[in-house]
Design an enzyme around this catalytic site. Structure first.
Site, PDB file in Angstrom:
ATOM      1  N   LYS A  76       0.831  -1.204   0.000  1.00 40.53           N
ATOM      2  CA  LYS A  76       0.000   0.000   0.000  1.00 40.53           C
ATOM      3  C   LYS A  76       0.878   1.272   0.000  1.00 40.53           C
ATOM      4  O   LYS A  76       2.096   1.181   0.047  1.00 40.53           O
ATOM      5  CB  LYS A  76      -0.948  -0.037   1.203  1.00 40.53           C
ATOM      6  CG  LYS A  76      -1.910  -1.261   1.156  1.00 40.53           C
ATOM      7  CD  LYS A  76      -3.068  -1.084   0.189  1.00 40.53           C
ATOM      8  CE  LYS A  76      -3.742  -2.339  -0.316  1.00 40.53           C
ATOM      9  NZ  LYS A  76      -4.475  -3.173   0.612  1.00 40.53           N
TER      10      LYS A  76
HETATM   11  C1  LIG Z   1      -5.561  -4.226   0.919  1.00 38.04           C
HETATM   12  C2  LIG Z   1      -7.012  -4.031   0.929  1.00 38.04           C
HETATM   13  C3  LIG Z   1      -7.800  -4.297   2.058  1.00 38.04           C
HETATM   14  C4  LIG Z   1      -7.295  -5.016   3.265  1.00 38.04           C
HETATM   15  O1  LIG Z   1      -6.185  -4.492   3.846  1.00 38.04           O
HETATM   16  P1  LIG Z   1      -5.288  -5.414   4.785  1.00 38.04           P
HETATM   17  O2  LIG Z   1      -4.467  -4.438   5.535  1.00 38.04           O
HETATM   18  O3  LIG Z   1      -4.478  -6.294   3.873  1.00 38.04           O
HETATM   19  O4  LIG Z   1      -6.185  -6.196   5.665  1.00 38.04           O
HETATM   20  C5  LIG Z   1      -9.142  -3.962   2.032  1.00 38.04           C
HETATM   21  N1  LIG Z   1      -9.707  -3.433   0.944  1.00 38.04           N
HETATM   22  C6  LIG Z   1      -9.001  -3.182  -0.175  1.00 38.04           C
HETATM   23  C7  LIG Z   1      -9.688  -2.553  -1.338  1.00 38.04           C
HETATM   24  C8  LIG Z   1      -7.641  -3.490  -0.232  1.00 38.04           C
HETATM   25  O5  LIG Z   1      -6.958  -3.282  -1.355  1.00 38.04           O
END
Ligand SMILES: *Cc1c(COP(=O)(O)O)cnc(C)c1O
Length: 387
Positions: free
Chosen positions: A184
């Site tokens: 991210k």
């Molecule tokens: C990455 C992601 C999540 C979940 O995040 P985590 O930290 O991996 O639990 C939720 N929604 C979207 C759209 C994502 O890309």
């Protein structure tokens, strides 16, 4: 072109993050503690929200939003099938039923004109997902939520930082969930955070994230605390750690610099790939700013001899690693078993068939971007459909 390897993503970690983690490791306090508090304060100040609860994932933030607001069996929550599966899984885990609304193909975000027809007496919340970092139509969503007394629980896993009509994402919905997963925009390896202006809700979520205990563990163990604690909720083990916070503190200090680099990479892609009829570049609405989490192109399949999967394989043979965001949630076997069928959400399905997420990370060089662009052009020149 000389062969090169361009990964889909590379985390951008500097010596500053490494030093901060080392400091934590030497401090003797590894889990939830002072650095987590400092990170929460920094992120709250950055976004201009009253409270941030750091958690062990974005999924945990989404899940606790539902649990803390008492959304449960018999309730319905509106979202789209064009998201990562966790958005939908947490709705089911809360006991509620996910209700899908199709997307607007240009932005891949929820089509707000289709929301009202899906609202019933059981509807409790809307969970908009800001795909690739572009904010959803938040004015329309807020208006619908007001009209039907629904919570707006934003999945902003891609949207740190993003802006809608000048407002930063995190300040609009009742809760906003961010993710700090390794790919991210801000990374802590694993991690997430929930932003809200509802301080009572934040306190409840903080308790829920740590076994339902009424006080944080670190308060218990400091000299001002004591051995005594009380469990006031059926809680989870979703807390953040100071090791994660060490990464987060430095990443947050570097966020605007990294965002500037992301914007530059996006500009280079636009410059090098514009005017190619066989592909469509990301479209961002004028009144908002994307966080540029992903750079998703869509193939104009009727102008090509090959499909999306083969296009991905050809890029991979050239060393260009890509991904697809997202496989519609209702395509997965578990959801098919629940009764969802292909064909139910035609816009999400059509976009899925056409989309490729290109390599995209702040430290991509002009040569990297040019290599990706030239690889795309080379494939298209060979596979252009002759009419
Ligand atoms: C990455 C992601 C999540 C979940 O995040 P985590 O930290 O991996 O639990 C939720 N929604 C979207 C759209 C994502 O890309």
């Amino acid at each position: 072109m000389e062969y090169r390897e361009i990964p889909f993503f590379k985390p951008y970690i500097t010596d500053a993050e490494i030093k901060e983690v080392e400091d934590t490791l030497r401090s003797g306090w590894l889990t939830l503690g002072p650095k987590t508090k400092a990170f929460e304060k920094m992120l709250a100040d950055f976004l201009g929200v009253k409270d941030i609860v750091a958690l062990n994932s974005g999924t945990a933030a989404l899940h606790l939003s539902l649990v803390a607001l008492d959304i449960k069996e018999g309730d319905e929550v509106i979202t789209t099938p064009y998201t990562f599966v966790s958005t939908v899984a947490v709705i089911i885990q809360s006991g509620a039923k996910p209700v899908f609304v199709d997307i607007e193909p240009s932005t891949m975000n929820i089509d707000v004109s289709l929301i009202e027809e899906k609202i019933t007496e059981r509807t409790k919340a809307i969970m908009p997902v800001h795909i690739a970092g572009q904010p959803c139509d938040m004015d329309e969503i807020t208006e619908i939520a007001r009209k039907y007394k629904l919570f707006v629980l934003e999945d902003a896993a891609h949207a740190l930082p993003a802006y809608y009509k000048g407002k930063v994402i995190g300040t609009i919905g009742h809760t906003t969930s961010f993710s700090f997963y390794a790919t991210k925009n801000l990374v802590t390896g694993e991690g997430g955070a929930l932003a809200t202006d509802d301080v009572d809700l934040a306190e409840k979520i903080r308790a829920l994230s740590l076994h339902g205990i009424s006080k944080d563990a670190w308060k218990r163990y400091t000299s001002s605390g004591s051995w005594y604690y009380e469990v006031i909720h059926l809680g989870f083990k979703y807390n953040f750690t100071d090791i994660q916070a060490s990464l987060g503190i430095v990443q947050l200090q570097r966020l605007q610099e990294m965002q500037k680099m992301r914007r530059h990479v996006a500009e280079m892609y636009y410059n090098m790939l514009s005017d190619i009829e066989e592909i469509e570049l990301p479209f961002v609405k004028e009144d908002r700013e994307t966080a540029w989490h992903l750079f998703i192109i869509k193939l104009n399949l009727h102008k090509l001899n090959i499909g999306r999967n083969e296009f991905i394989d050809r890029l991979s043979e050239k060393g260009v690693k890509t991904s697809v965001h997202f496989i519609p949630v209702h395509y997965h076997p578990y959801y098919q078993k629940m009764g969802y069928r292909k064909g139910m959400y035609p816009m999400a399905e059509a976009v899925y068939r056409r989309s490729i997420s290109l390599p995209f990370y702040p430290q991509m060089t002009e040569d990297d971007v040019r290599y990706v662009a030239n690889s795309i052009k080379d494939i298209i020149s060979k596979e252009r459909l002759k009419v």
